[in-house]
Every structure is written in structure tokens, then in C-alpha cells.
Design a protein around this motif. Structure first.
Motif, PDB file in Angstrom:
ATOM      1  N   ASP A  75       1.225   2.930   3.698  1.00  0.00           N
ATOM      2  CA  ASP A  75       0.724   3.717   2.680  1.00  0.00           C
ATOM      3  C   ASP A  75       1.599   4.490   1.774  1.00  0.00           C
ATOM      4  O   ASP A  75       1.229   5.548   1.253  1.00  0.00           O
ATOM      5  CB  ASP A  75      -0.501   4.233   2.810  1.00  0.00           C
ATOM      6  N   LEU A  76       3.043   4.451   2.312  1.00  0.00           N
ATOM      7  CA  LEU A  76       3.913   5.684   2.103  1.00  0.00           C
ATOM      8  C   LEU A  76       4.283   5.793   0.553  1.00  0.00           C
ATOM      9  O   LEU A  76       4.596   6.844  -0.181  1.00  0.00           O
ATOM     10  CB  LEU A  76       5.120   5.535   2.784  1.00  0.00           C
ATOM     11  N   ARG A  77       3.826   4.761  -0.049  1.00  0.00           N
ATOM     12  CA  ARG A  77       4.169   4.267  -1.654  1.00  0.00           C
ATOM     13  C   ARG A  77       3.125   4.738  -2.372  1.00  0.00           C
ATOM     14  O   ARG A  77       3.312   4.560  -3.657  1.00  0.00           O
ATOM     15  CB  ARG A  77       4.767   2.957  -1.826  1.00  0.00           C
ATOM     16  N   THR A  78       1.846   5.234  -1.964  1.00  0.00           N
ATOM     17  CA  THR A  78       0.910   5.455  -2.856  1.00  0.00           C
ATOM     18  C   THR A  78       1.170   6.747  -3.668  1.00  0.00           C
ATOM     19  O   THR A  78       2.001   7.607  -3.115  1.00  0.00           O
ATOM     20  CB  THR A  78      -0.441   5.920  -1.882  1.00  0.00           C
ATOM     21  N   ALA A 125       6.351   2.312 -16.204  1.00  0.00           N
ATOM     22  CA  ALA A 125       5.834   0.941 -16.359  1.00  0.00           C
ATOM     23  C   ALA A 125       6.380   0.201 -15.231  1.00  0.00           C
ATOM     24  O   ALA A 125       5.619  -0.457 -14.503  1.00  0.00           O
ATOM     25  CB  ALA A 125       6.561   0.328 -17.603  1.00  0.00           C
ATOM     26  N   ARG A 126       7.361   0.590 -14.547  1.00  0.00           N
ATOM     27  CA  ARG A 126       8.152   0.125 -13.412  1.00  0.00           C
ATOM     28  C   ARG A 126       7.064   0.297 -12.125  1.00  0.00           C
ATOM     29  O   ARG A 126       6.906  -0.455 -11.328  1.00  0.00           O
ATOM     30  CB  ARG A 126       9.239   0.491 -13.273  1.00  0.00           C
ATOM     31  N   ARG A 127       6.593   1.615 -12.182  1.00  0.00           N
ATOM     32  CA  ARG A 127       5.883   2.034 -11.097  1.00  0.00           C
ATOM     33  C   ARG A 127       4.558   1.573 -11.273  1.00  0.00           C
ATOM     34  O   ARG A 127       4.059   1.072  -9.889  1.00  0.00           O
ATOM     35  CB  ARG A 127       5.869   3.568 -11.116  1.00  0.00           C
ATOM     36  N   LEU A 128       3.987   1.362 -12.222  1.00  0.00           N
ATOM     37  CA  LEU A 128       2.504   0.544 -12.541  1.00  0.00           C
ATOM     38  C   LEU A 128       2.695  -0.770 -12.030  1.00  0.00           C
ATOM     39  O   LEU A 128       1.604  -1.238 -11.432  1.00  0.00           O
ATOM     40  CB  LEU A 128       2.360   0.741 -14.054  1.00  0.00           C
ATOM     41  N   THR A 129       3.723  -1.406 -12.131  1.00  0.00           N
ATOM     42  CA  THR A 129       3.795  -2.800 -11.991  1.00  0.00           C
ATOM     43  C   THR A 129       4.031  -3.011 -10.485  1.00  0.00           C
ATOM     44  O   THR A 129       3.125  -3.781  -9.555  1.00  0.00           O
ATOM     45  CB  THR A 129       5.219  -3.569 -12.283  1.00  0.00           C
ATOM     46  N   GLU A 130       4.639  -2.011  -9.744  1.00  0.00           N
ATOM     47  CA  GLU A 130       4.859  -1.943  -8.215  1.00  0.00           C
ATOM     48  C   GLU A 130       3.526  -1.849  -7.606  1.00  0.00           C
ATOM     49  O   GLU A 130       3.199  -2.402  -6.521  1.00  0.00           O
ATOM     50  CB  GLU A 130       5.768  -0.710  -7.737  1.00  0.00           C
ATOM     51  N   LEU A 131       2.634  -0.466  -8.020  1.00  0.00           N
ATOM     52  CA  LEU A 131       1.350  -0.150  -7.516  1.00  0.00           C
ATOM     53  C   LEU A 131       0.437  -1.280  -7.790  1.00  0.00           C
ATOM     54  O   LEU A 131      -0.315  -1.674  -6.442  1.00  0.00           O
ATOM     55  CB  LEU A 131       1.012   1.097  -8.149  1.00  0.00           C
ATOM     56  N   THR A 132       0.252  -1.907  -8.848  1.00  0.00           N
ATOM     57  CA  THR A 132      -0.837  -2.627  -8.982  1.00  0.00           C
ATOM     58  C   THR A 132      -0.504  -4.283  -8.486  1.00  0.00           C
ATOM     59  O   THR A 132      -1.412  -4.822  -8.096  1.00  0.00           O
ATOM     60  CB  THR A 132      -1.086  -3.138 -10.512  1.00  0.00           C
ATOM     61  N   GLY A 133       0.878  -4.363  -8.166  1.00  0.00           N
ATOM     62  CA  GLY A 133       1.319  -5.551  -7.295  1.00  0.00           C
ATOM     63  C   GLY A 133       0.802  -5.501  -6.261  1.00  0.00           C
ATOM     64  O   GLY A 133       0.745  -6.857  -5.374  1.00  0.00           O
ATOM     65  N   VAL A 134       0.548  -4.344  -5.537  1.00  0.00           N
ATOM     66  CA  VAL A 134       0.186  -4.243  -3.831  1.00  0.00           C
ATOM     67  C   VAL A 134      -1.409  -3.760  -3.914  1.00  0.00           C
ATOM     68  O   VAL A 134      -1.676  -3.396  -3.001  1.00  0.00           O
ATOM     69  CB  VAL A 134       1.089  -3.403  -3.211  1.00  0.00           C
ATOM     70  N   GLY A 135      -1.996  -4.174  -5.133  1.00  0.00           N
ATOM     71  CA  GLY A 135      -3.623  -3.994  -5.275  1.00  0.00           C
ATOM     72  C   GLY A 135      -4.080  -2.593  -5.386  1.00  0.00           C
ATOM     73  O   GLY A 135      -5.297  -2.229  -5.498  1.00  0.00           O
ATOM     74  N   HIS A 136      -3.186  -1.568  -6.009  1.00  0.00           N
ATOM     75  CA  HIS A 136      -3.863  -0.298  -6.358  1.00  0.00           C
ATOM     76  C   HIS A 136      -4.437  -0.485  -7.765  1.00  0.00           C
ATOM     77  O   HIS A 136      -3.886  -0.843  -8.785  1.00  0.00           O
ATOM     78  CB  HIS A 136      -2.901   0.851  -6.333  1.00  0.00           C
ATOM     79  N   ASP A 137      -5.506   0.485  -7.955  1.00  0.00           N
ATOM     80  CA  ASP A 137      -6.281   0.406  -9.173  1.00  0.00           C
ATOM     81  C   ASP A 137      -6.130   1.795  -9.875  1.00  0.00           C
ATOM     82  O   ASP A 137      -6.354   2.883  -9.507  1.00  0.00           O
ATOM     83  CB  ASP A 137      -7.850   0.371  -8.801  1.00  0.00           C
ATOM     84  N   ILE A 138      -4.942   1.614 -10.794  1.00  0.00           N
ATOM     85  CA  ILE A 138      -4.452   2.775 -11.758  1.00  0.00           C
ATOM     86  C   ILE A 138      -4.175   2.581 -12.894  1.00  0.00           C
ATOM     87  O   ILE A 138      -3.518   1.412 -12.909  1.00  0.00           O
ATOM     88  CB  ILE A 138      -3.423   3.290 -10.624  1.00  0.00           C
TER      89      ILE A 138
END
Length: 203
Positions: free
Chosen positions: A66-69, A133-146
Motif C-alpha cells: 500500500d505504499l502508493r496510496t 490525471a496521471r496519478r488518478l489513472t494510476e490509483l483507479t487502475g489498482v482499485g482506489h475510489d478517488i
């Protein structure tokens, strides 16, 4: 042979991607120094004192899933503002940078504090909107609801804290090459970085 490439810049500008691909291109070792601070920050969320967390950091801590949250990102930014934490992690980074065979380190104070004598210094940046936009793609790509707005706010908070801290603030080294990736593909950004390394190597 030692050859050090120092890459700095704000979150989600592309410095990690450029760093990894540069290392692969030249056969150098790569260290994402942000992981050291993320791992330290992650441990503080479990109630461990920040300085103690940094001093007792183990390689296994860098593998936490979870280091990228965003939560860990904010914790990393908080602990990175503590001079004693930074000092505890400096020796590890400098030893990595001086290894034979070449090294690429990316972070926020590599060219200014960790490796001021690095042969190549890059400052990788991009606009706030592009980075969010880049970080959103990264986070939603691994299942984060943000949401995009939440990501944008998170990035701006981290930028403000990292730039204003007294210990090793985020800023380009005076002799760093600026690489704005806002309008570049990954391939274009890496090609520009490779060109700079090859220019230095040619002397």
C-alpha cells in the motif's frame, strides 16, 4: 566505474518512469528514494515514531503493497520534513549512488543534497492538471475510489509541504536540466533524458 544520474521533481511528473527506463537503457542500478520515505511514513501510521521508523527501516518495508496510496503519500511528505528522518536515510542513498556500475536515483533532493556531484542532473516536472490525471489513472487502475479533485488537492498539498520545508526543500539543482513532460509521451521523455546522458558521457 561510478556514474550517477540524479532525477528530482514533484509527484507524478514521470521521474520514476524516466529513472527506471534510463537505468535499464544503460545497465545502471535504480533507486526510487521516495519509497524510503513512503515506507517510513507507512510505519508511522502504525504508531512508530518517525525517526525510529527511518533508522530501523528494512528492505522488506519497501515491498509493502500500500505504499502508493494517498494516505501513505501524505505520511511520507510529513516525515520527509523532519531533519532527523532525512539524515537517517542519507547514508543509504549515498552508498547506493556510489556503487560501481552506475546508479540512477530519483526523488526530491537528489541533485541538491544527496548527490550534488552527480554527473547528470535532471529535474522532471509537469503541470498540476497533467500530474493529477496521471496519478488518478494510476490509483483507479489498482482499485482506489478517488476523484480527480481529491488527487489534485493531494498533489498540491504535497508540493507545498515539500517546497516549503527547511530540510532539503524540493527545487531544481542549479545545474539541472529541466525536462517538462506535460506534452511528452513516455518515449519522448526518456529519449530526451538518454540524449542528455549520452552528451555527458561523450564529454
Amino acid at each position: 566505474m561510478t556514474f550517477t544520474i540524479a532525477i528530482d521533481g514533484p509527484a507524478a511528473a514521470g521521474k520514476g518512469t524516466v529513472g527506471r527506463l534510463l537505468a535499464a537503457r544503460f545497465g545502471f542500478a535504480h533507486l526510487d528514494t521516495g519509497l524510503l520515505y513512503r515506507a517510513t511514513g507507512r510505519r508511522t501510521l502504525d504508531g512508530i515514531d518517525a525517526v525510529e521508523a527511518a533508522r530501523t527501516l528494512e528492505r522488506a518495508d519497501l515491498e509493502a503493497p500500500d505504499l502508493r496510496t494517498p494516505e501513505v503519500g501524505q505520511a511520507a511528505s510529513r516525515v520527509a520534513a523532519i531533519p532527523e528522518v532525512r539524515q537517517a536515510l542519507i547514508d543509504f542513498q549515498r552508498a547506493f549512488a556510489s556503487r560501481s556500475g552506475g546508479a540512477v536515483l530519483d526523488g526530491r533532493d537528489i541533485g541538491t543534497v544527496i548527490c550534488p556531484e552527480a554527473e547528470v542532473k535532471l529535474y522532471v516536472t509537469a503541470t498540476d492538471d497533467v500530474r493529477a490525471a496521471r496519478r488518478l489513472t494510476e490509483l483507479t487502475g489498482v482499485g482506489h475510489d478517488i476523484t480527480y479533485q481529491e488527487v489534485l488537492q493531494d498533489l498540491r498539498l504535497r508540493d507545498a509541504r515539500d517546497s516549503a520545508r527547511s530540510a532539503a526543500p524540493l527545487k531544481p539543482a542549479e545545474d539541472a536540466i529541466l525536462l517538462d513532460t506535460s506534452l511528452l509521451t513516455i518515449e519522448q521523455a526518456v529519449a530526451a533524458a538518454i540524449a542528455e546522458v549520452e552528451r555527458v558521457q561523450r564529454g
